[in-house]
Structures are given as C-alpha cells and as structure tokens.
Design a protein around this motif. Structure first.
Motif, PDB file in Angstrom:
ATOM      1  N   PRO A 175       9.602  51.877  41.416  1.00  0.00           N
ATOM      2  CA  PRO A 175      10.616  52.861  41.827  1.00  0.00           C
ATOM      3  C   PRO A 175      10.133  54.299  41.695  1.00  0.00           C
ATOM      4  CG  PRO A 175      11.184  51.876  39.706  1.00  0.00           C
ATOM      5  CD  PRO A 175      10.041  51.082  40.254  1.00  0.00           C
ATOM      6  N   PHE A 176       9.205  54.569  40.762  1.00  0.00           N
ATOM      7  CA  PHE A 176       8.672  55.919  40.625  1.00  0.00           C
ATOM      8  C   PHE A 176       7.874  56.301  41.872  1.00  0.00           C
ATOM      9  CE2 PHE A 176       9.212  54.402  36.269  1.00  0.00           C
ATOM     10  CZ  PHE A 176       9.952  55.433  35.724  1.00  0.00           C
ATOM     11  N   ARG A 177       7.075  55.368  42.359  1.00  0.00           N
ATOM     12  CA  ARG A 177       6.301  55.626  43.581  1.00  0.00           C
ATOM     13  C   ARG A 177       7.230  55.818  44.772  1.00  0.00           C
ATOM     14  NH1 ARG A 177       1.401  51.929  46.157  1.00  0.00           N
ATOM     15  NH2 ARG A 177       1.693  52.563  48.329  1.00  0.00           N
ATOM     16  N   ARG A 178       8.221  54.955  44.906  1.00  0.00           N
ATOM     17  CA  ARG A 178       9.130  55.048  46.041  1.00  0.00           C
ATOM     18  C   ARG A 178       9.888  56.375  46.039  1.00  0.00           C
ATOM     19  NH1 ARG A 178      10.721  49.737  44.605  1.00  0.00           N
ATOM     20  NH2 ARG A 178      12.823  50.493  44.159  1.00  0.00           N
ATOM     21  N   ASN A 179      10.265  56.825  44.838  1.00  0.00           N
ATOM     22  CA  ASN A 179      10.984  58.088  44.720  1.00  0.00           C
ATOM     23  C   ASN A 179      10.104  59.263  45.146  1.00  0.00           C
ATOM     24  OD1 ASN A 179      13.078  59.846  44.054  1.00  0.00           O
ATOM     25  ND2 ASN A 179      12.529  59.950  41.897  1.00  0.00           N
ATOM     26  N   LEU A 180       8.850  59.261  44.682  1.00  0.00           N
ATOM     27  CA  LEU A 180       7.913  60.322  45.055  1.00  0.00           C
ATOM     28  C   LEU A 180       7.651  60.301  46.557  1.00  0.00           C
ATOM     29  CD1 LEU A 180       5.889  62.548  44.219  1.00  0.00           C
ATOM     30  CD2 LEU A 180       4.176  60.737  43.934  1.00  0.00           C
ATOM     31  N   GLU A 181       7.402  59.123  47.103  1.00  0.00           N
ATOM     32  CA  GLU A 181       7.129  58.993  48.530  1.00  0.00           C
ATOM     33  C   GLU A 181       8.287  59.527  49.367  1.00  0.00           C
ATOM     34  OE1 GLU A 181       6.400  54.851  48.998  1.00  0.00           O
ATOM     35  OE2 GLU A 181       4.224  55.059  48.808  1.00  0.00           O
ATOM     36  N   LYS A 182       9.502  59.155  48.992  1.00  0.00           N
ATOM     37  CA  LYS A 182      10.681  59.565  49.759  1.00  0.00           C
ATOM     38  C   LYS A 182      10.807  61.085  49.790  1.00  0.00           C
ATOM     39  CE  LYS A 182      15.656  58.824  50.271  1.00  0.00           C
ATOM     40  NZ  LYS A 182      15.885  60.250  50.636  1.00  0.00           N
ATOM     41  N   GLN A 183      10.604  61.722  48.626  1.00  0.00           N
ATOM     42  CA  GLN A 183      10.751  63.179  48.578  1.00  0.00           C
ATOM     43  C   GLN A 183       9.650  63.880  49.365  1.00  0.00           C
ATOM     44  OE1 GLN A 183      12.209  65.145  45.065  1.00  0.00           O
ATOM     45  NE2 GLN A 183      12.508  63.200  44.005  1.00  0.00           N
ATOM     46  N   PHE A 206      19.873  57.165  31.159  1.00  0.00           N
ATOM     47  CA  PHE A 206      19.087  58.392  31.084  1.00  0.00           C
ATOM     48  C   PHE A 206      18.266  58.579  32.352  1.00  0.00           C
ATOM     49  CE2 PHE A 206      16.407  55.010  29.453  1.00  0.00           C
ATOM     50  CZ  PHE A 206      15.149  55.271  29.975  1.00  0.00           C
ATOM     51  N   SER A 207      17.705  59.797  32.504  1.00  0.00           N
ATOM     52  CA  SER A 207      16.838  60.104  33.638  1.00  0.00           C
ATOM     53  C   SER A 207      15.391  60.133  33.178  1.00  0.00           C
ATOM     54  CB  SER A 207      17.206  61.459  34.247  1.00  0.00           C
ATOM     55  OG  SER A 207      18.488  61.403  34.839  1.00  0.00           O
ATOM     56  N   GLU A 208      14.520  59.507  33.952  1.00  0.00           N
ATOM     57  CA  GLU A 208      13.086  59.481  33.640  1.00  0.00           C
ATOM     58  C   GLU A 208      12.394  60.529  34.500  1.00  0.00           C
ATOM     59  OE1 GLU A 208      10.986  58.674  31.102  1.00  0.00           O
ATOM     60  OE2 GLU A 208      11.428  56.536  31.341  1.00  0.00           O
ATOM     61  N   SER A 209      11.973  61.623  33.870  1.00  0.00           N
ATOM     62  CA  SER A 209      11.350  62.730  34.596  1.00  0.00           C
ATOM     63  C   SER A 209       9.908  62.404  34.980  1.00  0.00           C
ATOM     64  CB  SER A 209      11.368  64.001  33.738  1.00  0.00           C
ATOM     65  OG  SER A 209      12.701  64.374  33.438  1.00  0.00           O
ATOM     66  N   ILE A 210       9.475  62.939  36.130  1.00  0.00           N
ATOM     67  CA  ILE A 210       8.129  62.727  36.642  1.00  0.00           C
ATOM     68  C   ILE A 210       7.329  64.025  36.549  1.00  0.00           C
ATOM     69  CG2 ILE A 210       6.766  62.115  38.680  1.00  0.00           C
ATOM     70  CD1 ILE A 210       8.248  59.788  37.530  1.00  0.00           C
ATOM     71  N   ALA A 211       6.051  63.903  36.224  1.00  0.00           N
ATOM     72  CA  ALA A 211       5.166  65.066  36.161  1.00  0.00           C
ATOM     73  C   ALA A 211       3.798  64.669  36.705  1.00  0.00           C
ATOM     74  CB  ALA A 211       5.047  65.566  34.724  1.00  0.00           C
ATOM     75  N   LEU A 212       2.938  65.661  36.887  1.00  0.00           N
ATOM     76  CA  LEU A 212       1.574  65.412  37.337  1.00  0.00           C
ATOM     77  C   LEU A 212       0.623  65.534  36.160  1.00  0.00           C
ATOM     78  CD1 LEU A 212       1.460  67.491  40.651  1.00  0.00           C
ATOM     79  CD2 LEU A 212       1.786  65.017  40.414  1.00  0.00           C
ATOM     80  N   LEU A 213      -0.262  64.576  36.040  1.00  0.00           N
ATOM     81  CA  LEU A 213      -1.333  64.644  35.049  1.00  0.00           C
ATOM     82  C   LEU A 213      -2.614  64.961  35.813  1.00  0.00           C
ATOM     83  CD1 LEU A 213      -2.053  64.226  32.028  1.00  0.00           C
ATOM     84  CD2 LEU A 213      -2.734  61.910  32.645  1.00  0.00           C
ATOM     85  N   ILE A 214      -3.225  66.086  35.465  1.00  0.00           N
ATOM     86  CA  ILE A 214      -4.338  66.606  36.256  1.00  0.00           C
ATOM     87  C   ILE A 214      -5.559  66.815  35.364  1.00  0.00           C
ATOM     88  CG2 ILE A 214      -5.054  68.463  37.808  1.00  0.00           C
ATOM     89  CD1 ILE A 214      -2.040  69.135  38.105  1.00  0.00           C
ATOM     90  N   PRO A 215      -6.731  66.351  35.791  1.00  0.00           N
ATOM     91  CA  PRO A 215      -7.957  66.645  35.033  1.00  0.00           C
ATOM     92  C   PRO A 215      -8.160  68.153  34.933  1.00  0.00           C
ATOM     93  CG  PRO A 215      -8.360  64.899  36.637  1.00  0.00           C
ATOM     94  CD  PRO A 215      -6.994  65.444  36.929  1.00  0.00           C
ATOM     95  N   GLU A 216      -8.628  68.612  33.784  1.00  0.00           N
ATOM     96  CA  GLU A 216      -8.775  70.054  33.551  1.00  0.00           C
ATOM     97  C   GLU A 216      -9.670  70.736  34.570  1.00  0.00           C
ATOM     98  OE1 GLU A 216      -8.143  70.700  28.741  1.00  0.00           O
ATOM     99  OE2 GLU A 216     -10.166  70.369  29.536  1.00  0.00           O
ATOM    100  N   ASN A 217     -10.683  70.016  35.080  1.00  0.00           N
ATOM    101  CA  ASN A 217     -11.625  70.652  36.010  1.00  0.00           C
ATOM    102  C   ASN A 217     -11.111  70.710  37.447  1.00  0.00           C
ATOM    103  OD1 ASN A 217     -11.783  67.955  36.598  1.00  0.00           O
ATOM    104  ND2 ASN A 217     -13.991  67.750  36.277  1.00  0.00           N
ATOM    105  N   GLU A 218      -9.929  70.169  37.695  1.00  0.00           N
ATOM    106  CA  GLU A 218      -9.344  70.247  39.031  1.00  0.00           C
ATOM    107  C   GLU A 218      -8.712  71.617  39.237  1.00  0.00           C
ATOM    108  OE1 GLU A 218      -9.087  68.098  41.577  1.00  0.00           O
ATOM    109  OE2 GLU A 218     -10.154  66.415  40.652  1.00  0.00           O
ATOM    110  N   GLN A 219      -8.876  72.179  40.424  1.00  0.00           N
ATOM    111  CA  GLN A 219      -8.328  73.497  40.732  1.00  0.00           C
ATOM    112  C   GLN A 219      -6.809  73.536  40.569  1.00  0.00           C
ATOM    113  OE1 GLN A 219      -9.381  74.926  44.611  1.00  0.00           O
ATOM    114  NE2 GLN A 219      -8.164  76.806  44.453  1.00  0.00           N
TER     115      GLN A 219
END
Length: 297
Positions: A198-206, A160-173
């Motif tokens: 591997p998640f970090r490496r994937n994000l960094e590469k992109q 399977f593929s493990e999708s990545i998303a951003l978790l952001i505090p509500e008060n952040e713009q």
C-alpha cells in the motif's frame, strides 16, 4: 466410572472409613455407598473387603495408585478449561503488516505477555490484502493493517497514520536539498517494495496524479530491508518514517513537501466472531490505546 466416585473412593482410603469419608465430603452415608457400588459395577470387581475391618482388594490397591493420578489430571484439566473459557490461556493470533510488525508491536506486547503468561501469541507478517483474507477465513483473530475493501462482516478501526519519507545516500545531490517535492524525484532511481504494498501504491497514485512517471531502480519485497539498499548506494528509498528514525549511517532523511496523504493503519476484525475473554479484551484495548496516539490524516 466418574471422577466424583473416584474422589469418594480416595477419601475412604485416606480416612479408612465410609463414615469419616461421608463427614469429610459432606455426603450422606447412603451417597458414599452408592458411589462405591457404582464404581465397583463399572469396573466389574470389588474394591474393598469388609471382613475384620476395611481393606483394599488387589483391584482397590491398583485404583488407589492410579486414581490419584486421574484426579490430579482432572483437576489440571478443569483449571486449564476454566482459564481457556475465561480467556486467560490458549492462543491469540495476530496479523501485522510492516513496518508495524517490526517497529511498533514488539514493545507493546511486553506488558501483555507479562499479564497473561499462559497465552501463546502467534504473529503473522503479511501484506494488508493477505491479512484481510486471513481475518475473514479465521486464520488470525485480528490484523493491524491498512483499510481493505471491506466486505460483509468485516470491521476496520482506524488507529494511526504512517508517514512516508525519502532515505537518500549522503553523496546524492538530492540529499543536499532541504525541501523535496514529488517532481524532484521524477528522474531519480527509486527503491520500492512490491506492487501489492500500500505504501508503493500510495506513492504511485500521488505521482501519477501530478503527471509524474516513477522510475524504479529495484523492487525489494521486505519493507524494513529498503534502508540497507539505500545505505549501500542503490538509489533513494521511499520508506515509512519510523523505519529510518534515526537514519542509517551515510544517509539522510527528507520529507516530501507535497506528499499529502499518509497511509491510515488500523485494526481489522471479523464481526462474525466473538472477541470475549480477558486476554483478548486486554490485547484489543492495549493495541487501541497505544497505537491510536498519532494524528490521523
């Protein structure tokens, strides 16, 4: 001294007769006599007195008491050995990376444990690089991880593929934006895992491929803990989507619109090992059928 002779002895004691023991065990009379003679020879003492009927000697009485325990232990050993050979007992060692270990594996194992209650399960939670080494050195039987640099004798089955998303505090713009690109997070303080992740490496590469330099605020080694630091306001976290569904209170989840390649996770095995036995075969089938449900990218 062998188990068969002890069983013959116990049967004679039970029925009080060589003839009746031979009939019960379906042996010839001569076979019964041979068993007892061998047993007496091995022990160096007589077990029966044959004057005025058949009586146990002191040694025979001792063997009668201990022999029952020996036979019971042997039966238990035979049963345990049969279960082990058939793969219905013993230990299965599973390796898993996060977040698979915490978010996917537990519920999958429930029916397996119910079907094979005598199997002990060991779960080792490590990064993919470490898991690959453990599979190769036979420290674990199989691993659920990202694809390693495969060496001879190693086999990886994508699941399977493990999708990545951003978790952001509500008060952040940034949390108010419905669409977020990699460029949008260039100057944001990012919470991330260690360099071997591997998640970090994937994000960094992109990001680097787009000429973007990541700005890391904090490095946290335990993947499932990232969301709690984002919730506490330390920054935004790039996390597997499954770990923040639903998002913690006070945070929002946003996908990265131009994040093109999710991580492929699969099953890593050593081709030089035999994966036979009902339990192991059942586990491999269970993991394959239940994990291979999400679209591979």
């Amino acid at each position: 001294m062998d188990i068969r002779s002890i069983k013959t002895f116990q049967t004679i004691v039970k029925y009080g007769s060589f003839n009746k023991a031979a009939s019960e065990l379906k042996y010839a009379q001569s076979t019964i006599t041979t068993h007892i003679k061998k047993l007496e020879s091995d022990l160096g003492t007589k077990l029966f007195e044959r004057e005025k009927g058949l009586h146990l000697t002191q040694a025979g009485k001792l063997l009668n008491r201990k022999g029952e325990l020996l036979l019971k232990d042997f039966e238990n050993l035979q049963e345990a050995m049969s279960e082990l050979i058939n793969g219905e007992s013993g230990m299965i060692r599973i390796g898993a990376m996060e977040p698979t270990a915490s978010y996917r594996i537990p519920n999958l194992l429930k029916p397996f444990i119910k079907a094979f209650p005598k199997i002990q399960v060991s779960i080792q939670i490590e990064n993919s690089k470490t898991l690959s080494k453990m599979v190769k050195s036979d420290e674990i039987d199989l691993a659920i991880c990202t694809a390693p640099d495969l060496s001879s004798g190693m086999h990886f089955t994508p699941l399977f593929s493990e999708s990545i998303a951003l978790l952001i505090p509500e008060n952040e713009q940034l949390g108010g934006q419905e669409t977020i690109t990699l460029k949008d997070i260039e100057n944001e303080e990012i919470l991330i895992t260690t360099a071997v992740c591997p998640f970090r490496r994937n994000l960094e590469k992109q990001m680097i491929d787009k000429g973007i330099r990541p700005n890391y605020q904090m490095e946290i080694s335990h993947m499932p803990a990232l969301k709690f630091y984002a919730q506490a306001g330390f920054g935004i976290a790039a996390v597997p989507l499954i770990t923040v569904t639903p998002p913690p209170e006070g945070t929002v989840v946003r996908e990265i619109s131009d994040f093109r390649k999710a991580l492929t996770v699969g099953m890593l095995r050593n081709e030089e090992r035999s994966y036979t036995g009902k339990a192991m075969e059942s586990l491999i089938q269970l993991l394959t059928e239940n994990l291979a449900t999400e679209k591979l990218e």
